[in-house]
Design an enzyme around this catalytic site. Structure first.
Site, short mmCIF file in Angstrom:
data_model
loop_
_atom_site.label_atom_id
_atom_site.label_comp_id
_atom_site.label_asym_id
_atom_site.label_seq_id
_atom_site.Cartn_x
_atom_site.Cartn_y
_atom_site.Cartn_z
N GLY A 8 -1.83 -0.42 -0.68
CA GLY A 8 -0.40 -0.15 -0.72
C GLY A 8 -0.10 1.32 -0.48
O GLY A 8 0.81 1.90 -1.09
N ALA A 9 -0.87 1.93 0.42
CA ALA A 9 -0.83 3.38 0.59
C ALA A 9 0.04 3.86 1.74
O ALA A 9 -0.05 5.00 2.15
CB ALA A 9 -2.25 3.92 0.76
N ARG A 11 3.29 4.18 1.69
CA ARG A 11 4.44 4.97 1.24
C ARG A 11 4.40 5.07 -0.28
O ARG A 11 3.54 4.49 -0.94
CB ARG A 11 5.74 4.32 1.69
N ASP A 58 -4.06 -7.91 3.96
CA ASP A 58 -3.36 -8.60 2.88
C ASP A 58 -4.32 -8.69 1.70
O ASP A 58 -5.31 -9.43 1.75
CB ASP A 58 -2.96 -10.00 3.36
N VAL A 59 -4.03 -7.94 0.64
CA VAL A 59 -4.96 -7.88 -0.49
C VAL A 59 -5.08 -9.21 -1.22
O VAL A 59 -6.02 -9.41 -1.99
CB VAL A 59 -4.59 -6.77 -1.49
N SER A 137 2.28 -0.88 -15.28
CA SER A 137 3.68 -0.45 -15.34
C SER A 137 4.16 -0.52 -16.78
O SER A 137 3.63 -1.30 -17.58
CB SER A 137 4.56 -1.36 -14.47
N TYR A 149 6.65 -9.91 -12.78
CA TYR A 149 6.10 -8.55 -12.66
C TYR A 149 5.52 -8.08 -13.99
O TYR A 149 4.43 -7.50 -14.05
CB TYR A 149 7.21 -7.61 -12.19
N ALA A 152 2.26 -9.87 -14.62
CA ALA A 152 1.21 -9.36 -13.75
C ALA A 152 0.72 -8.00 -14.21
O ALA A 152 -0.50 -7.74 -14.24
CB ALA A 152 1.72 -9.28 -12.31
N LYS A 153 1.64 -7.12 -14.59
CA LYS A 153 1.25 -5.77 -14.98
C LYS A 153 0.56 -5.76 -16.35
O LYS A 153 -0.30 -4.90 -16.60
CB LYS A 153 2.48 -4.86 -14.98
#
Length: 248
Positions: A8-9, A11, A58-59, A137, A149, A152-153
């Site tokens: 995800g690098a 941006r 695609d990870v 997060s 989210y 997942a985090k």
């Protein structure tokens, strides 16, 4: 110095992290779905004097991940650092959240971190050294409209602690960073979802942050850099909240 993979690098936090690790002396594999933006990050790194490659991957797809890691090994050498940063948002209240919203977030964050880590860990084991940094997060503590989210985090934190237990004997550390409010394209999308201007969102968030400012991607990149240092080898299984104040 070693080869670092940052997912995800293209941006935001990922790009800032890739640039910071390059400044620390590492060669960088920039992995992202957006190949053109990833290439821009890689070109900026190369302009600074380090080697870098951009890989569209695609990870959440095992074949894509395996191919990406094989290319990294071939072109830059075996990875010693992995930063699992790739992420997406599909925010909604629980009763409005679709199965697709849930599955997409889980696949990118959790399955992606699992697949990437599984693909690189053998190289770290062979080298008897490695640094894994996973992005969690503050939403792991719960956040309205983010059941997917947040779950997942929170899962990322458990995953990280287990990696620390399993891989520590091989000289590999695993830590997580839990950012608070960071000014990125992703948080701009949150403002759009809430129907407010980004400036209004920032102002509202800053009013709750003890250091009285919003975070920026470089704040997170600095924390990643610390965990990846040689002399951070006795720190593993930790979750560092980078949020401008205490979280629990």
């Amino acid at each position: 110095m070693t080869t670092a993979i940052v997912t995800g690098a293209a941006r935001g936090i990922g790009a800032a992290t890739a640039l910071r690790l390059a400044a620390d002396g590492h060669d960088i594999a920039v992995i992202d779905l957006d190949e053109s933006a990833a290439t821009a990050t890689a070109e900026e790194i190369k302009a600074s004097g380090r080697r870098a490659i951009a890989i569209a991957a695609d990870v959440a797809d095992a074949t894509s991940v395996q191919s990406a890691v094989e290319r990294v090994v071939s072109e830059l050498g075996a990875p010693g650092i992995l930063v699992n940063n790739a992420g997406v948002l599909r925010d909604n209240l629980l009763f409005k959240m679709s199965e697709s919203d849930w599955d997409t977030v889980m696949n990118v964050h959790l399955r992606g971190a699992f697949l990437m880590t599984k693909a690189v860990q053998s190289h770290m084991v062979d080298a008897s050294w490695g640094r894994i940094v996973n992005l969690s997060s503050t939403s792991a503590l719960g956040n309205r409209g983010q059941a997917n989210y947040s779950a997942a985090k929170a899962g990322i934190q458990g995953f990280t602690k287990t990696l620390a237990i399993e891989l520590g004997r091989y000289g590999i550390t695993a830590n997580a960073i839990a950012p608070g409010f960071i000014q990125t394209d992703m948080t701009r999308a949150t403002a759009d979802r809430l129907g407010v201007s980004f400036e209004q969102l920032v102002e509202a968030q800053v009013s709750q942050i003890p250091v009285a400012r919003a975070g920026v991607p470089d704040d997170i990149a600095a924390a990643v850099s610390f965990f990846c240092r040689e002399d951070a080898g006795f720190i593993s299984g930790q979750v560092l909240y980078v949020a401008g104040g205490p979280k629990s």
